[in-house]
Design a protein around this motif. Structure first.
Motif, short mmCIF file in Angstrom:
data_model
loop_
_atom_site.label_atom_id
_atom_site.label_comp_id
_atom_site.label_asym_id
_atom_site.label_seq_id
_atom_site.Cartn_x
_atom_site.Cartn_y
_atom_site.Cartn_z
N ALA A 48 5.42 -17.22 -10.26
CA ALA A 48 5.18 -16.19 -10.02
C ALA A 48 4.34 -15.06 -11.04
CB ALA A 48 6.77 -15.60 -9.67
N GLY A 49 3.84 -15.85 -11.94
CA GLY A 49 3.21 -15.20 -13.22
C GLY A 49 3.22 -15.60 -14.18
N SER A 50 2.36 -15.55 -15.08
CA SER A 50 2.50 -16.36 -16.58
C SER A 50 1.59 -15.81 -17.44
CB SER A 50 1.66 -17.89 -16.47
OG SER A 50 0.35 -17.81 -16.19
N LEU A 51 1.98 -15.91 -18.81
CA LEU A 51 1.26 -15.45 -20.01
C LEU A 51 1.10 -16.57 -21.16
CD1 LEU A 51 0.04 -12.99 -21.62
CD2 LEU A 51 2.16 -12.55 -22.53
N VAL A 52 -0.20 -16.80 -21.32
CA VAL A 52 -0.34 -17.66 -22.39
C VAL A 52 -1.01 -17.13 -23.63
CG1 VAL A 52 -1.42 -19.88 -23.02
CG2 VAL A 52 -0.44 -19.65 -20.72
N GLU A 53 -0.26 -17.05 -24.81
CA GLU A 53 -0.74 -16.82 -26.16
C GLU A 53 -0.70 -17.64 -27.19
OE1 GLU A 53 0.73 -12.05 -26.08
OE2 GLU A 53 2.39 -13.42 -26.27
N PRO A 54 -1.29 -17.45 -28.26
CA PRO A 54 -1.12 -18.42 -29.34
C PRO A 54 0.37 -18.50 -29.96
CG PRO A 54 -2.95 -16.98 -29.62
CD PRO A 54 -2.29 -16.48 -28.59
N GLU B 17 -11.68 -8.90 -31.49
CA GLU B 17 -10.03 -9.07 -31.52
C GLU B 17 -9.74 -9.42 -30.10
OE1 GLU B 17 -9.92 -4.81 -32.56
OE2 GLU B 17 -10.49 -5.10 -34.49
N ASP B 18 -10.68 -9.30 -29.24
CA ASP B 18 -9.96 -9.56 -27.63
C ASP B 18 -11.53 -9.93 -27.08
OD1 ASP B 18 -8.62 -10.39 -25.40
OD2 ASP B 18 -8.10 -8.33 -25.06
N THR B 19 -11.25 -10.89 -26.00
CA THR B 19 -12.28 -11.32 -25.04
C THR B 19 -12.03 -11.25 -23.59
OG1 THR B 19 -12.97 -12.95 -26.88
CG2 THR B 19 -14.05 -12.93 -24.47
N VAL B 20 -12.61 -10.25 -23.01
CA VAL B 20 -12.02 -9.89 -21.51
C VAL B 20 -13.32 -10.05 -20.60
CG1 VAL B 20 -10.24 -8.30 -22.58
CG2 VAL B 20 -12.57 -7.37 -21.68
N LYS B 21 -13.17 -10.26 -19.29
CA LYS B 21 -14.08 -10.14 -18.18
C LYS B 21 -14.27 -9.05 -17.96
CE LYS B 21 -12.25 -14.44 -16.13
NZ LYS B 21 -11.39 -15.23 -14.98
N GLY B 22 -15.80 -8.58 -17.82
CA GLY B 22 -16.32 -7.28 -17.57
C GLY B 22 -16.89 -7.24 -16.12
N ALA C 37 -3.19 -21.68 -28.27
CA ALA C 37 -3.27 -21.12 -27.09
C ALA C 37 -3.41 -22.35 -26.02
CB ALA C 37 -4.25 -20.10 -26.81
N ALA C 38 -4.22 -23.31 -26.52
CA ALA C 38 -4.21 -24.52 -25.69
C ALA C 38 -3.03 -25.47 -25.86
CB ALA C 38 -5.28 -25.52 -26.57
N ARG C 39 -2.17 -25.59 -26.76
CA ARG C 39 -0.77 -26.09 -26.66
C ARG C 39 0.00 -25.42 -25.56
NH1 ARG C 39 -1.67 -26.03 -32.37
NH2 ARG C 39 -2.17 -28.02 -33.20
N ASN C 40 -0.06 -24.16 -25.77
CA ASN C 40 0.83 -23.30 -24.76
C ASN C 40 0.21 -23.33 -23.35
OD1 ASN C 40 2.98 -22.29 -26.69
ND2 ASN C 40 1.69 -20.73 -27.39
N HIS C 41 -0.92 -23.60 -23.20
CA HIS C 41 -1.30 -23.71 -21.71
C HIS C 41 -1.16 -25.13 -20.96
CE1 HIS C 41 -4.49 -21.46 -19.18
NE2 HIS C 41 -3.65 -22.28 -18.38
N THR C 42 -1.29 -26.12 -22.22
CA THR C 42 -1.31 -27.26 -21.62
C THR C 42 0.37 -27.54 -21.48
OG1 THR C 42 -3.01 -28.27 -22.64
CG2 THR C 42 -1.06 -29.75 -22.20
N PRO D 140 -12.72 -15.88 -22.11
CA PRO D 140 -12.00 -14.45 -21.61
C PRO D 140 -10.84 -14.71 -21.10
CG PRO D 140 -13.72 -15.36 -20.15
CD PRO D 140 -13.66 -16.32 -21.24
N ASN D 141 -10.06 -13.42 -21.10
CA ASN D 141 -8.71 -13.67 -20.40
C ASN D 141 -8.93 -13.88 -18.99
OD1 ASN D 141 -9.97 -11.02 -19.71
ND2 ASN D 141 -8.08 -10.29 -18.87
N GLY D 142 -7.95 -14.90 -18.57
CA GLY D 142 -7.86 -15.42 -17.10
C GLY D 142 -6.86 -16.21 -16.87
N GLY D 143 -6.28 -16.74 -15.56
CA GLY D 143 -5.42 -17.60 -15.46
C GLY D 143 -4.19 -17.36 -16.24
N GLY D 144 -3.79 -15.97 -16.69
CA GLY D 144 -2.63 -15.90 -17.67
C GLY D 144 -2.63 -16.02 -19.00
N GLN D 145 -3.87 -16.75 -19.42
CA GLN D 145 -4.20 -16.84 -20.89
C GLN D 145 -4.96 -15.70 -21.54
OE1 GLN D 145 -6.22 -20.99 -21.84
NE2 GLN D 145 -7.06 -19.90 -23.71
N VAL D 146 -4.58 -15.59 -22.66
CA VAL D 146 -5.09 -14.11 -23.51
C VAL D 146 -6.60 -14.68 -23.79
CG1 VAL D 146 -3.15 -13.23 -24.13
CG2 VAL D 146 -4.21 -14.73 -25.52
N GLY D 147 -7.51 -13.70 -24.21
CA GLY D 147 -8.94 -13.77 -24.68
C GLY D 147 -8.87 -14.45 -26.08
N ASP D 148 -9.78 -15.14 -26.45
CA ASP D 148 -9.85 -15.52 -27.91
C ASP D 148 -10.20 -14.25 -28.84
OD1 ASP D 148 -9.78 -18.23 -27.62
OD2 ASP D 148 -11.84 -18.72 -27.00
#
Length: 878
Positions: A586-592, A522-527, A561-566, A500-508
């Protein structure tokens, strides 16, 4: 009663509630996390709202915090009175469906009478007028005298914000003595005099306010208490104001030392001292939490406080930048409780220093402009400067409106604030958007909060396929038991391999399959309620609550996404190495498809710095460092030097991601097994997004390969167009540039020669005005440089003269005027001439007495404009 220091009171409070089995949480950042209802954290319970509403599960049902807070609603009173402040610490203990009134009252009494040893005879309490339960607990359980238990109404002893959880309060008061009272025989809490000081508010959240105005009982009742640390210190140290409290007095003394004054001898100077003392505390904590000066939102609040403090330093006679000397005292007095102040010492001072320097550069000039406004205003018998003038001070000289109003107030003048708001509407809209909705919507329930157990567990760091069971499904914001084909919905599973989205990384993304249906995620988020929501639609068949399913994460997207996060972790390390330790996330976004990384840095990165960072990250990749993840205690992680990511909240147990010796960070995201799997790293852009914040965008792996293919195709196309080999492109390009410059020069010379020939024919058409020759002429499609050159040549040939030329090129009109030295001696002024001429053609301009130019917009008026030059020159020549 022992005279305890502020830091000792804080320490005793946390130790006391630790002994009562409370989880002692670290103060949250002043920047609200996922809460648009607040600009800044302004109370102890504000960061815990999601625990009270059930959206998040607290680390323990008993919690206690000492929360740093900022309130700026009555900033104009800070300094004017000796009790108002913008920064304060709020001590509180909280229960989320655990204990209730009995324990809250008993522990409050034990802490203040046993741990702080406050004399019982000095204490009073209030309860809500109909809260017999609280009244009886004070009377029977505590044995508190009935005549000192005061019942008050809803305005005083009932807490609610719009719809949702609310409840009665019980407040504890300290009796400062008769000398502070009103003299009334029946003086007691609730009186408007200063005798009784409220220092602890116990809120019993037991009701749920409905839209129809009714109050229903909550199934899980909560406790929310708040005790101002500075106010408590006033009681324990027997002082009348927070500015006399030990830690704050230390800051105040340093201000007086730098100003060379004694506090308490001059009311006007005391006001300035209090403003600086309070504001520098707020500034230090705000910058330490990642807020930077700007013209909107919380950055505007910071800038307003910092500049207000800087100005009052000048009023005290402190001529040089001084705030960084004051902030050192804040580090010394608060650093033990808030180690981030010490860790970010240099960074905080750098931000303060840059902002104070900027303000200092324009302060004197702005004050002079304001002085001229007020002098004109008073001379004309007015008392209000215009909104346009106030906005100019804000926009050009960095004067916040409040600062301008404060300066004018000292002189009995005002500002047209409505006019100012019109000038600044765009900025105000953005600020309001940042504040969001402050009403009861903050408590709006998700359907999942009604479930006793909606929690999901993530087990997908190594498993992309997993067997699971459907726990709940939501469609149209309601719980459903069945999903049919084509329906958009959210599915909650007991276990999932979807991140699920978190730590700047989008959901699977991926699929959830069963024997009966296929759901495209289409997206995975914390509820709410600890759930993980798989958002998407049924593409075939149907699914039913309780059904066994299989989760299949899209492997290609997960790996990208894992490549971009690492790579983000490696980039963070490289930036600190190249730019310095002041750099923080000061913020981040990790997408595939890409990564985006915001950093605190005060200038654009040079090409060399970008190249060095890029090279260092690729070196980390080639070194093939193993990537490991380990759960450990937060203190162990900090001892390892693990960096925490911006905006994330951490419990006692954290996940530490380590990449060889080059990176150690706290992170819950998905990563590779080895840095070599990143493949390659490429920075594609670097730019500013806010004051002191730079944004880097980069790509890795397959995206870099596609990037290289696109560049290769571009180079091949250019080579074909320029008819040369790839390795000869630079030589060929330089040759074409040189050739083009030569051709441009030849064209310019030819145009100039033709223009001079044509202009020479007009020399005889000049007018003589009191010994000064005036020549006007019109041209078409002549560049401005040639126009100026022709004007100069004509002037030199005419002798004592003024030349005014016009050129029309498409829709563009240019005017040029030039005057000889002896014509200037007779009164001619080219700048004034061209300005008046251009006006007739709908333009404007000006310049020096000898040469000036202007533009125009109405081609039909060019001849009339040139003809007007005669009258203008006649008015100038003596």
């Amino acid at each position: 009663m022992e005279k305890l220091g502020l830091n000792e009171i804080r320490s005793r409070f946390t130790k006391f509630f630790e002994s009562k089995e409370h989880y002692i949480a670290k103060s949250h950042s002043l920047i609200p996390s996922n809460d648009k209802s607040l600009l800044l954290i302004n109370s102890g319970m504000a960061p815990l709202k999601n625990y009270f509403s059930g959206v998040e599960i607290p680390p323990k049902n008993r919690m206690s915090t000492v929360q740093k807070c900022i309130r700026t609603g009555d900033i104009e009173n800070v300094g004017v009175t000796a009790r108002h402040a913008t920064f304060f610490e709020m001590m509180g203990n909280f229960s989320f469906g655990d204990y209730f009134k009995k324990e809250a009252i008993a522990w409050a009494w034990e802490f203040i009478t046993v741990w702080l040893e406050i004399p019982e005879e000095k204490l009073w309490v209030t309860v809500y007028e109909s809260d017999d339960e609280a009244y009886n607990l004070w009377k029977d359980m505590i044995g508190f005298p009935e005549e000192k238990i005061v019942r008050l109404g809803k305005d005083d002893n009932f807490w609610e914000i719009g719809l949702g959880p609310c409840g009665p309060c019980s407040e504890i008061y300290f009796d400062k003595g008769e000398k502070y009272g009103c003299g009334c025989e029946d003086c007691k809490p609730g009186c408007d005099c200063d005798r009784f000081l409220e220092f602890w508010n116990l809120v019993f959240t037991q009701f749920d306010r409905k839209e129809d105005g009714s109050y229903g009982e909550l199934d899980h009742k909560n406790i929310d208490t708040g005790m101002g640390l500075e106010r408590m210190a006033c009681v324990m140290q027997e002082v009348d104001t927070i500015f006399e409290v030990d830690t704050i007095r230390s800051v105040l003394n340093r201000v007086c030392q730098l100003a060379g004054i004694t506090y308490g001898q001059d009311a006007k100077k005391d006001k300035s001292v209090r403003i600086i003392t309070d504001h520098i505390r707020s500034v230090a904590f705000m910058v330490g939490d990642g807020i930077l000066p700007s013209n909107e939102g919380r950055g505007y609040v910071l800038r307003r406080l910092l500049r207000r403090a800087a100005r009052h330093g000048r009023l005290l006679g402190i001529k040089d930048n001084f705030l960084n000397e004051i902030v050192e005292v804040v580090f010394d007095t608060c650093g033990q409780a808030y180690p981030e102040l010490i860790e970010k010492n240099d960074y905080i001072k750098k931000v303060i220093g840059i902002e104070e320097e900027k303000f200092g550069e324009t302060l004197e000039q702005g004050l002079e402009i304001l002085k001229s406004y007020t002098e004109d205003l008073v001379a004309g018998g007015g008392d209000t400067i215009s909104g346009e003038q106030a906005f100019k001070l804000y926009d050009t000289f960095g004067f916040p409106l409040d600062l301008t109003m404060e300066i004018l107030e000292d002189e009995g003048l005002k500002v047209d604030t409505e006019g100012f708001e019109k000038e600044m509407q765009a900025q105000k809209d953005r600020a309001r958007a940042a504040r969001g909705n402050t009403e009861g919507d903050a408590w709006k329930e998700d359907p999942l909060t009604s479930l006793e157990d909606a929690s999901s567990s993530f087990d997908g760091y190594h498993n992309l396929v997993k067997a699971s069971t459907i726990k709940a499904m939501v469609a149209d914001n309601a719980l459903v038991d069945t999903l049919e084909e084509g329906l958009e919905a959210a599915i909650i599973l007991d276990e999932t391999s979807f991140y699920p989205n978190g730590g700047g990384q989008v959901g699977d993304k991926g699929q959830i399959l069963s024997d009966t249906g296929l759901f495209e995620v289409e997206d995975t988020v914390k509820g709410a309620n600890g759930s993980i929501k798989h958002i998407g639609r049924i593409v075939s068949g149907s699914l039913t609550k309780g059904e066994k399913v299989e989760t299949r994460v899209d492997k290609a997207l997960r790996m990208d996404a894992a490549r971009n996060h690492t790579a983000t972790h490696l980039l963070h390390k490289a930036l600190k190495e190249v730019l310095g330790d002041h750099v923080n996330q000061a913020g981040s976004l990790v997408e595939p498809y890409r990564l985006r990384f915001d950093i605190t840095h005060f200038e654009a990165m040079t090409k060399e710095e970008i190249s060095r960072v890029e090279a260092m990250v690729n070196e980390f990749i080639l070194e093939a460092h193993p990537v490991t993840a380990e759960l450990m205690n937060i203190n162990e992680a900090r001892a390892m030097g693990a960096m925490a990511l911006f905006g994330e909240k951490y419990g006692e147990e954290v996940r530490v991601v380590k990449m060889g010796d080059c990176s150690v960070e706290l992170c819950g995201g998905t990563h590779l097994d080895n840095t070599s799997q990143v493949g390659m790293f490429k920075i594609v852009s670097e730019g500013g997004v806010a004051a002191g914040v730079r944004r880097i965008e980069a790509i890795t792996g397959r995206a870099v390969y596609q990037y290289m293919l696109a560049k290769d195709s571009l180079i091949n196309n250019i080579s074909d167009i320029m008819k040369t080999r790839e390795d000869n492109l630079v030589v060929r390009a330089n040759s074409l540039v040189d050739e083009n410059k030569q051709l441009e020069k030849e064209v310019h010379d030819l145009k100039s020669k033709i223009s001079m020939q044509n202009a020479g024919n007009a020399l005889d058409d000049s007018l003589d005005i009191k010994g000064v020759k005036l020549l006007t002429a019109k041209y078409e499609d002549m560049d401005i440089d040639t126009l100026r050159e022709v004007a100069d040549n004509l002037r030199d040939k005419l002798g004592t003269s003024v030349v005014v030329l016009a050129n029309i090129a498409g829709d563009k009109i240019n005017f040029v005027a030039t005057a000889s030295k002896d014509a200037i001696d007779k009164g001619a002024h080219a700048g004034n001439i061209v300005r008046e001429v251009a006006k007739i053609a709908g333009g404007k301009g000006g310049g020096r007495p000898n040469m000036a130019q202007a533009g125009g917009s109405d081609k039909t008026m060019v001849d009339q404009a040139l003809a007007s030059a005669q009258k203008v020159v006649e008015s100038q020549i003596k």
